[in-house]
Design a protein around this motif. Structure first.
Motif, PDB file in Angstrom:
ATOM      1  N   ARG A  65       0.921  -1.154  -0.122  1.00  0.00           N
ATOM      2  CA  ARG A  65       0.022  -0.094   0.148  1.00  0.00           C
ATOM      3  C   ARG A  65       1.034   1.240   0.067  1.00  0.00           C
ATOM      4  NH1 ARG A  65       0.068   1.822   5.146  1.00  0.00           N
ATOM      5  NH2 ARG A  65       0.844   0.570   6.756  1.00  0.00           N
ATOM      6  N   LEU A  66       0.388   2.315  -0.425  1.00  0.00           N
ATOM      7  CA  LEU A  66       0.971   3.720  -0.470  1.00  0.00           C
ATOM      8  C   LEU A  66       0.648   4.311   0.817  1.00  0.00           C
ATOM      9  CD1 LEU A  66       0.438   4.411  -4.239  1.00  0.00           C
ATOM     10  CD2 LEU A  66       2.410   3.470  -3.226  1.00  0.00           C
ATOM     11  N   ASP A  67       1.725   4.690   1.421  1.00  0.00           N
ATOM     12  CA  ASP A  67       1.704   5.351   2.605  1.00  0.00           C
ATOM     13  C   ASP A  67       1.921   6.855   2.430  1.00  0.00           C
ATOM     14  OD1 ASP A  67       1.882   6.622   5.270  1.00  0.00           O
ATOM     15  OD2 ASP A  67       2.063   4.668   6.320  1.00  0.00           O
ATOM     16  N   HIS A  68       0.975   7.522   2.003  1.00  0.00           N
ATOM     17  CA  HIS A  68       1.446   9.069   1.635  1.00  0.00           C
ATOM     18  C   HIS A  68       1.813   9.993   2.577  1.00  0.00           C
ATOM     19  CE1 HIS A  68      -0.573   8.209  -2.186  1.00  0.00           C
ATOM     20  NE2 HIS A  68      -1.497   7.780  -1.544  1.00  0.00           N
ATOM     21  N   GLU A  69       1.388   9.787   4.256  1.00  0.00           N
ATOM     22  CA  GLU A  69       1.890  10.322   4.816  1.00  0.00           C
ATOM     23  C   GLU A  69       3.441  10.215   5.364  1.00  0.00           C
ATOM     24  OE1 GLU A  69       1.306   9.973  10.017  1.00  0.00           O
ATOM     25  OE2 GLU A  69      -0.314  10.467   8.852  1.00  0.00           O
ATOM     26  N   ARG A  70       3.820   8.828   5.214  1.00  0.00           N
ATOM     27  CA  ARG A  70       5.269   8.510   5.330  1.00  0.00           C
ATOM     28  C   ARG A  70       5.972   8.770   4.090  1.00  0.00           C
ATOM     29  NH1 ARG A  70       4.605   3.139   8.618  1.00  0.00           N
ATOM     30  NH2 ARG A  70       6.572   2.464   7.545  1.00  0.00           N
ATOM     31  N   ARG A  71       5.373   8.578   2.883  1.00  0.00           N
ATOM     32  CA  ARG A  71       5.951   8.875   1.734  1.00  0.00           C
ATOM     33  C   ARG A  71       6.700   7.527   1.318  1.00  0.00           C
ATOM     34  NH1 ARG A  71       7.905  14.774   0.629  1.00  0.00           N
ATOM     35  NH2 ARG A  71       7.351  14.197  -1.449  1.00  0.00           N
ATOM     36  N   GLU A  72       6.080   6.304   1.500  1.00  0.00           N
ATOM     37  CA  GLU A  72       6.808   5.021   1.344  1.00  0.00           C
ATOM     38  C   GLU A  72       5.782   4.049   0.602  1.00  0.00           C
ATOM     39  OE1 GLU A  72      10.038   4.396   4.854  1.00  0.00           O
ATOM     40  OE2 GLU A  72       7.927   4.597   5.491  1.00  0.00           O
ATOM     41  N   VAL A  73       6.512   3.060   0.161  1.00  0.00           N
ATOM     42  CA  VAL A  73       5.686   1.814  -0.091  1.00  0.00           C
ATOM     43  C   VAL A  73       5.643   1.004   0.926  1.00  0.00           C
ATOM     44  CG1 VAL A  73       5.422   0.298  -1.912  1.00  0.00           C
ATOM     45  CG2 VAL A  73       6.053   2.189  -2.361  1.00  0.00           C
ATOM     46  N   VAL A  74       4.603   0.414   1.635  1.00  0.00           N
ATOM     47  CA  VAL A  74       4.663  -0.291   2.561  1.00  0.00           C
ATOM     48  C   VAL A  74       3.935  -1.526   2.502  1.00  0.00           C
ATOM     49  CG1 VAL A  74       3.676  -0.396   5.133  1.00  0.00           C
ATOM     50  CG2 VAL A  74       4.731   1.841   4.197  1.00  0.00           C
ATOM     51  N   PHE A  75       4.500  -2.704   2.995  1.00  0.00           N
ATOM     52  CA  PHE A  75       4.137  -4.007   2.915  1.00  0.00           C
ATOM     53  C   PHE A  75       2.680  -3.978   3.575  1.00  0.00           C
ATOM     54  CE2 PHE A  75       3.405  -8.097   5.419  1.00  0.00           C
ATOM     55  CZ  PHE A  75       3.475  -8.828   4.514  1.00  0.00           C
ATOM     56  N   ASP A  76       1.789  -4.965   2.757  1.00  0.00           N
ATOM     57  CA  ASP A  76       0.469  -4.896   3.285  1.00  0.00           C
ATOM     58  C   ASP A  76       0.089  -6.338   3.745  1.00  0.00           C
ATOM     59  OD1 ASP A  76      -2.217  -4.088   3.882  1.00  0.00           O
ATOM     60  OD2 ASP A  76      -3.027  -4.823   1.775  1.00  0.00           O
ATOM     61  N   LYS A  77       0.292  -7.256   2.720  1.00  0.00           N
ATOM     62  CA  LYS A  77      -0.007  -8.680   3.214  1.00  0.00           C
ATOM     63  C   LYS A  77       0.723  -9.636   2.089  1.00  0.00           C
ATOM     64  CE  LYS A  77      -4.247  -8.965   0.295  1.00  0.00           C
ATOM     65  NZ  LYS A  77      -5.802  -9.424   0.343  1.00  0.00           N
ATOM     66  N   PHE A  78       1.061 -10.706   2.598  1.00  0.00           N
ATOM     67  CA  PHE A  78       1.807 -11.819   1.690  1.00  0.00           C
ATOM     68  C   PHE A  78       0.518 -12.264   0.783  1.00  0.00           C
ATOM     69  CE2 PHE A  78       2.330 -16.427   1.194  1.00  0.00           C
ATOM     70  CZ  PHE A  78       3.506 -16.306   0.812  1.00  0.00           C
ATOM     71  N   VAL A  79       1.021 -12.662  -0.480  1.00  0.00           N
ATOM     72  CA  VAL A  79      -0.098 -13.223  -1.373  1.00  0.00           C
ATOM     73  C   VAL A  79       0.431 -14.607  -1.789  1.00  0.00           C
ATOM     74  CG1 VAL A  79      -0.778 -12.735  -3.715  1.00  0.00           C
ATOM     75  CG2 VAL A  79      -0.420 -10.851  -2.459  1.00  0.00           C
ATOM     76  N   SER A  80       1.791 -14.790  -2.254  1.00  0.00           N
ATOM     77  CA  SER A  80       1.807 -16.194  -2.638  1.00  0.00           C
ATOM     78  C   SER A  80       3.621 -16.410  -2.509  1.00  0.00           C
ATOM     79  CB  SER A  80       1.541 -16.644  -4.075  1.00  0.00           C
ATOM     80  OG  SER A  80       2.120 -15.709  -5.173  1.00  0.00           O
ATOM     81  N   GLU A  81       3.919 -17.514  -2.403  1.00  0.00           N
ATOM     82  CA  GLU A  81       5.303 -17.923  -2.244  1.00  0.00           C
ATOM     83  C   GLU A  81       5.861 -18.457  -3.660  1.00  0.00           C
ATOM     84  OE1 GLU A  81       5.730 -22.634  -0.993  1.00  0.00           O
ATOM     85  OE2 GLU A  81       5.363 -21.246   0.649  1.00  0.00           O
TER      86      GLU A  81
END
Length: 165
Positions: A65-81
């Motif tokens: 997810r895009l964290d606009h306050e931190r101005r970072e791309v942040v891990f949201d969840k695991f999708v597949s291995e």
């Protein structure tokens, strides 16, 4: 975001916020890993192996997810291995480092180390005999050479083991 000029791919630094396990571990509040764009919006493929994150390995697909306050791309969840596994190793006997490197090379593993080369982030490729590698890691631990944590063990590698915690 940056572009890898050799392969013309779009890679991003993804921030993983780390839970505090104890007052001294992990020694950082977050870890940033490189990840490559996939065909699905906000899904990225990890391009390196974590030193501190648990549950993800090289090549795994994650949602961000895009964290606009931190101005970072942040891990949201695991999708597949991806089939890769990740092992984190702390070298407790510096004289054993060369033997550890040779052992990891013999299994085709790739790794990064921290600046003092006592903490390893190890990528275990999908075709590796993980049962044999794990046996060697346990033997090194029993000798007092290392401590290790299996931070993300893929289903194919788990299937090679008689039991897995």
């Amino acid at each position: 975001m940056s572009v890898d000029p050799e392969e013309n791919r779009r890679v991003f630094r993804v921030t993983f916020d780390l839970p505090e396990e104890s007052p001294t571990w992990p020694p950082v509040r977050y870890e940033r890993l490189w990840a490559e764009k996939t065909d699905t919006k906000l899904h990225l493929s990890l391009r390196n192996t974590p030193f501190y994150c648990i549950g993800v390995a090289f090549g795994d697909i994650i949602a961000v997810r895009l964290d606009h306050e931190r101005r970072e791309v942040v891990f949201d969840k695991f999708v597949s291995e991806s089939g890769h596994s990740a092992v984190q190793i702390l070298v407790t006997s510096p004289s054993s480092r060369s033997a550890l490197d040779q052992m990891l090379l013999s299994f085709g593993a790739a790794w990064e180390t921290m600046s003092d080369a006592t903490y390893y982030a190890v990528d275990v490729k999908p075709d590796t005999d993980y049962a044999a590698l794990r046996s060697e890691l346990i033997a090194a631990k029993d000798r007092g050479d290392i401590e290790f944590q299996e931070s993300a063990i893929s289903k194919p590698h788990q299937a090679q083991l008689l039991s897995f915690p």
